[in-house]
Write an enzyme that holds these catalytic residues in place. Structure first.
Site, PDB file in Angstrom:
ATOM      1  CB  SER A  94      70.271  32.748  34.775  1.00  0.00           C
ATOM      2  OG  SER A  94      70.676  33.838  35.555  1.00  0.00           O
ATOM      3  CE  LYS A 145      73.350  35.918  34.296  1.00  0.00           C
ATOM      4  NZ  LYS A 145      73.522  35.432  35.659  1.00  0.00           N
ATOM      5  CB  SER A 173      71.071  35.770  38.009  1.00  0.00           C
ATOM      6  OG  SER A 173      72.192  34.915  37.965  1.00  0.00           O
TER       7      SER A 173
END
Length: 374
Positions: A113, A58, A55
């Site tokens: 997340s 991101k 993640s």
């Protein structure tokens, strides 16, 4: 990219008098610690090794999409928005038929997340395919050449790769945006729950608190809040293991650290190793000879900052290039490679006309600084 030393396998550091050795117990496959404003890389270990980012991808998603969607814009979620979310994904709890503001969705991305929040924002951006293409194009603009995006949320997918170096570039670019700084430094927030009948505002009576999963920001039983921490993003998947990029400020120094795939299977190990590197970096910043630099975006780089240039006159210029990675994506070990120094000057305030202004430093205005509670 960023200097020949960063393309050499193993740990790269050039200690000086009064600077302690690197901390013991670092088990990450790849890591980097750099001055966020000058761009100087203080030390690194296999910084260009292409690994699954989880993640932390991101950060690139946010840096790419944030400028396109006004924070007050509202969106009613339809089933197609949530299609294709990977099994076992982290979720913030978005519901079909509910209406959320863009601000709500970004809090879901940064704090929890939430892959569901990423998918909704991607839909608002024109769809998953367009968003992935936008992210890959933006990575190229940032000169993050180790990165290939397959899914915008960082969910494991064949060919989805990045590096500690590139993740640090994404954080550095994102931190130039006020909304990015605000979201990534938020410890907790209220998230809209299920809507009541006729409630189009998405503010039903079941709103709930969400807390940031960045343990250096929020703390945990075995990890205290890190002094001066201000974000950025963590990640964890079965394939990628734990990944983390953080930014912290202390005594006028702002440092970025990225840690990927610690091999020690201890609770919160990625944060413990990141904290060790930050502690070392605050002692070393301004005292060690840099082993490389965080390059500016293509549109901001002067000619002297392009790959192969050597503005400092130090060894490693005259077209010297980093070794090509091996089949696993790891830098190839090579002896006698000169150091490509000469910080090319940070990136850069964006002028109203859309052109970059090249400065020596890339300051982080009104950085959200976090201190230990109590």
């Amino acid at each position: 990219m960023g200097g020949a030393r960063l393309g050499v396998a193993g740990t790269q550091v050039q200690l000086a008098a009064g600077v302690p050795v690197l901390p013991k117990g670092l088990t990450a496959r790849s890591w980097i610690v750099a001055d966020a404003e000058s761009g100087e890389v203080l030390a690194a270990h296999d910084a260009h090794w292409r690994l699954a980012p989880a993640s932390t991808m991101k950060m690139l998603f946010a840096d790419t999409v944030l400028p396109t969607l006004p924070s007050a814009e509202r969106h009613k979620v339809v089933p197609a928005d949530l299609a294709g979310i990977g099994d076992g994904s982290s979720m913030v709890g978005i519901k079909e038929g509910a209406t959320y503001s863009v601000r709500d969705l970004w809090l879901g991305v940064f704090l929890r997340s939430g892959n569901d929040a990423v998918h909704v924002l991607s839909s608002m951006n024109g769809g998953l395919g367009k968003t992935v293409a936008d992210m890959n194009a933006h990575a190229q603009d940032l000169q993050a050449l180790d990165t290939h995006v397959v899914t915008p949320d960082g969910y494991d997918a064949p060919g989805q790769l990045s590096s500690a170096y590139d993740l640090t570039l994404f954080a550095r670019s994102g931190l130039q945006k006020k909304d990015f700084r605000t979201y990534c430094s938020t410890v907790r927030a209220t998230f809209p729950g299920e809507t009541e009948k006729g409630d189009e505002g998405g503010k039903g009576g079941d709103s709930f608190e969400i807390q940031n999963t960045n343990r250096l920001l929020a703390g945990d039983t075995d990890v205290p809040v890190y002094q001066g921490i201000a974000g950025v993003k963590n990640g964890n998947t079965t394939n990628a293991g734990a990944t983390f990029t953080g930014v912290a400020e202390r005594d006028g120094h702002v440092l970025l650290v990225t840690v990927m795939h610690p091999q020690e299977d201890e609770h919160n190990e990625v944060y413990k190793e990141a904290a060790k590197l930050l502690d070392w970096g605050f002692t070393a910043d301004g005292k060690v000879t840099p082993v490389g630099e965080l390059v500016p975006p293509k549109g901001a780089a002067p000619a002297s900052a392009q790959p192969g240039a050597n503005p400092s006159g130090q060894a490693g210029g005259d077209g010297a290039r980093s070794p090509q990675p091996d089949a696993a994506g790891r830098p190839v070990r090579s002896g006698g490679v000169g150091i490509a120094l000469g910080v090319a000057g940070g990136v850069l305030a964006l002028l109203a006309a859309g052109a970059y202004l090249v400065n020596r430093r890339w300051p982080l205005p009104d950085l959200m600084r976090r201190r230990p509670r109590g």
